[in-house]
Design an enzyme around this catalytic site. Structure first.
Site, PDB file in Angstrom:
ATOM      1  N   ASN A  86       0.866  -1.184   0.000  1.00 44.82           N
ATOM      2  CA  ASN A  86       0.000   0.000   0.000  1.00 44.82           C
ATOM      3  C   ASN A  86       0.901   1.232   0.000  1.00 44.82           C
ATOM      4  O   ASN A  86       1.488   1.569   1.026  1.00 44.82           O
ATOM      5  CB  ASN A  86      -0.898  -0.036   1.248  1.00 44.82           C
ATOM      6  CG  ASN A  86      -1.758   1.191   1.376  1.00 44.82           C
ATOM      7  OD1 ASN A  86      -1.795   2.046   0.479  1.00 44.82           O
ATOM      8  ND2 ASN A  86      -2.460   1.308   2.493  1.00 44.82           N
ATOM      9  N   LYS A  94       0.082   4.226  -0.241  1.00 42.57           N
ATOM     10  CA  LYS A  94      -0.590   5.387   0.370  1.00 42.57           C
ATOM     11  C   LYS A  94      -0.403   6.626  -0.522  1.00 42.57           C
ATOM     12  O   LYS A  94      -0.335   6.478  -1.739  1.00 42.57           O
ATOM     13  CB  LYS A  94      -0.092   5.584   1.808  1.00 42.57           C
ATOM     14  CG  LYS A  94      -0.234   4.282   2.629  1.00 42.57           C
ATOM     15  CD  LYS A  94      -0.062   4.461   4.108  1.00 42.57           C
ATOM     16  CE  LYS A  94      -0.230   3.107   4.804  1.00 42.57           C
ATOM     17  NZ  LYS A  94      -0.122   3.194   6.253  1.00 42.57           N
ATOM     18  N   HIS A 135      -9.485   0.810   5.080  1.00 46.48           N
ATOM     19  CA  HIS A 135      -8.202   1.033   5.767  1.00 46.48           C
ATOM     20  C   HIS A 135      -8.428   1.962   6.952  1.00 46.48           C
ATOM     21  O   HIS A 135      -9.251   2.883   6.876  1.00 46.48           O
ATOM     22  CB  HIS A 135      -7.185   1.640   4.796  1.00 46.48           C
ATOM     23  CG  HIS A 135      -5.797   1.641   5.343  1.00 46.48           C
ATOM     24  ND1 HIS A 135      -5.369   2.582   6.247  1.00 46.48           N
ATOM     25  CD2 HIS A 135      -4.760   0.800   5.146  1.00 46.48           C
ATOM     26  CE1 HIS A 135      -4.108   2.317   6.584  1.00 46.48           C
ATOM     27  NE2 HIS A 135      -3.713   1.245   5.917  1.00 46.48           N
ATOM     28  N   GLU A 154      -6.868   4.402   7.971  1.00 50.15           N
ATOM     29  CA  GLU A 154      -6.698   5.830   7.660  1.00 50.15           C
ATOM     30  C   GLU A 154      -7.954   6.396   6.998  1.00 50.15           C
ATOM     31  O   GLU A 154      -8.286   7.574   7.175  1.00 50.15           O
ATOM     32  CB  GLU A 154      -5.448   6.016   6.776  1.00 50.15           C
ATOM     33  CG  GLU A 154      -4.177   5.809   7.594  1.00 50.15           C
ATOM     34  CD  GLU A 154      -2.989   5.279   6.819  1.00 50.15           C
ATOM     35  OE1 GLU A 154      -2.977   5.350   5.580  1.00 50.15           O
ATOM     36  OE2 GLU A 154      -2.049   4.771   7.472  1.00 50.15           O
ATOM     37  N   GLU A 175      -5.018  -5.068  10.585  1.00 51.73           N
ATOM     38  CA  GLU A 175      -4.035  -4.010  10.793  1.00 51.73           C
ATOM     39  C   GLU A 175      -4.335  -3.300  12.116  1.00 51.73           C
ATOM     40  O   GLU A 175      -5.186  -2.390  12.149  1.00 51.73           O
ATOM     41  CB  GLU A 175      -4.098  -2.988   9.648  1.00 51.73           C
ATOM     42  CG  GLU A 175      -3.756  -3.566   8.295  1.00 51.73           C
ATOM     43  CD  GLU A 175      -3.231  -2.498   7.344  1.00 51.73           C
ATOM     44  OE1 GLU A 175      -2.167  -2.710   6.764  1.00 51.73           O
ATOM     45  OE2 GLU A 175      -3.874  -1.446   7.200  1.00 51.73           O
ATOM     46  N   GLY A 201       2.627   2.421  10.858  1.00 53.09           N
ATOM     47  CA  GLY A 201       3.543   3.547  10.694  1.00 53.09           C
ATOM     48  C   GLY A 201       4.218   3.977  11.981  1.00 53.09           C
ATOM     49  O   GLY A 201       4.828   5.041  12.041  1.00 53.09           O
ATOM     50  N   SER A 255       3.723  -1.942  10.402  1.00 55.28           N
ATOM     51  CA  SER A 255       5.175  -1.950  10.632  1.00 55.28           C
ATOM     52  C   SER A 255       5.807  -3.314  10.333  1.00 55.28           C
ATOM     53  O   SER A 255       6.746  -3.721  11.004  1.00 55.28           O
ATOM     54  CB  SER A 255       5.498  -1.507  12.064  1.00 55.28           C
ATOM     55  OG  SER A 255       5.032  -0.184  12.276  1.00 55.28           O
TER      56      SER A 255
HETATM   57  P1  13P Z   1       3.178   0.478   7.690  1.00 53.54           P
HETATM   58  O1  13P Z   1       3.727  -0.818   7.110  1.00 53.54           O
HETATM   59  O2  13P Z   1       3.872   1.683   7.163  1.00 53.54           O
HETATM   60  O3  13P Z   1       3.056   0.418   9.169  1.00 53.54           O
HETATM   61  O4  13P Z   1       1.678   0.589   7.120  1.00 53.54           O
HETATM   62  C1  13P Z   1       0.831  -0.490   7.223  1.00 53.54           C
HETATM   63  C2  13P Z   1      -0.387  -0.175   6.467  1.00 53.54           C
HETATM   64  O5  13P Z   1      -1.175   0.666   6.864  1.00 53.54           O
HETATM   65  C3  13P Z   1      -0.620  -0.883   5.206  1.00 53.54           C
HETATM   66  O6  13P Z   1      -1.891  -0.672   4.711  1.00 53.54           O
END
Ligand code: 13P
Length: 253
Positions: free
Chosen positions: A7, A9, A96, A98, A168, A174, A213
């Site tokens: 992803n 983002k 997601h 976010e 997740e 992150g 992560s």
């Molecule tokens: P990170 O791997 O940067 O923690 O992000 C995970 C994520 O949100 C994947 O969709």
């Protein structure tokens, strides 16, 4: 099936996306991947670039990061599942954290998106996960199971075979803090239990991937868990060498 999804983002220029994809194409041969399916999710504006670059690479699939549940209409700024399918996307990330956190996506909106994606023959990568307070309160298993149950409302057994579930934990995204392998396995097994209630034996074939992560230094242990069928990778998917290392680790798991 094992799935490694990247992803990206809201990152990458066209040129960075191009370079990343060309490196993945050069390195990730079908022999190297074995039973691993790789999915990349670039920003929507770069989706067709990815589709075009990967036209002869069916082992590398393309996902959108989001889509609107309607087909067409007056929804300024949105891109529908129908349009994503028309653009050549194979899959779409839905719900997601976010999107839930920053754009107010409710469980009911997530559910509509899942149904719309399935109707358009896009593989939905359905994201669920708890915030830290919920885990601290010891309510994570029931809360995440409920999130998934609501996301899958009305998804029939026939359509369910295309589902991918991503666990997740919000506190691990992150932050550099990953769930332990035991925490991931506990949740994945719990979610597979719900999938079994809903879809019977099909549950054993539905990929449940971990995100938060996840990187080459911690992935081997996560991927070794019985109910962890891959990863949804943020930061490490932007570094070709790391993403390729993750594909190798998943193949070996
Ligand atoms: P990170 O791997 O940067 O923690 O992000 C995970 C994520 O949100 C994947 O969709």
């Amino acid at each position: 099936m094992k799935i490694l999804a990247g992803n990206w983002k809201m990152n990458t220029s066209f040129e960075e996306g191009y370079n990343l994809i060309e490196t993945l194409k050069a390195e990730l041969s079908p022999e190297r991947l074995g039973d691993v399916v790789v999915v990349i999710a670039p920003p929507s504006i770069q989706l067709t670039q990815a589709v075009d670059l990967l036209v002869d690479y069916p082992e590398l699939a393309v996902a959108a990061q989001n889509g609107h549940a309607g087909d067409y209409g007056a929804f300024t700024g949105e891109v529908s599942m129908a349009q994503l399918a028309d653009a050549g996307a194979d899959a779409v990330i839905i719900g997601h954290s976010e999107r839930r956190q920053f754009f107010g996506e409710s469980d009911s909106v997530v559910n509509k998106k899942v149904l719309s994606a399935l109707e358009q023959e896009l593989r939905p990568i359905v994201c669920v996960g708890e915030v830290l307070e919920v885990r601290k309160a010891g309510k994570h298993l029931s809360a995440v199971k409920e999130q998934l149950r609501l996301a899958l409302e009305g998804v029939s057994g026939d359509l369910a075979e295309n589902l991918v579930i991503a666990y997740e934990p919000v506190w691990a995204i992150g932050t550099g803090e990953t769930a332990t392998a035991a925490q991931a396995q506990e949740m994945h097994a719990h979610l597979r239990g719900l999938l079994r209630e809903l879809y019977g034996d099909l549950a054993d074939h539905l990929p449940i991937v971990y995100g938060g992560s996840c990187k080459p230094s911690n992935a081997a242990e996560l991927f070794a868990q019985a109910d962890v069928n891959g990863g949804l990778i943020g930061g490490a998917s932007l570094v070709a060498a790391d993403f390729i290392a993750l594909a190798d680790l998943l193949h070996k798991s």
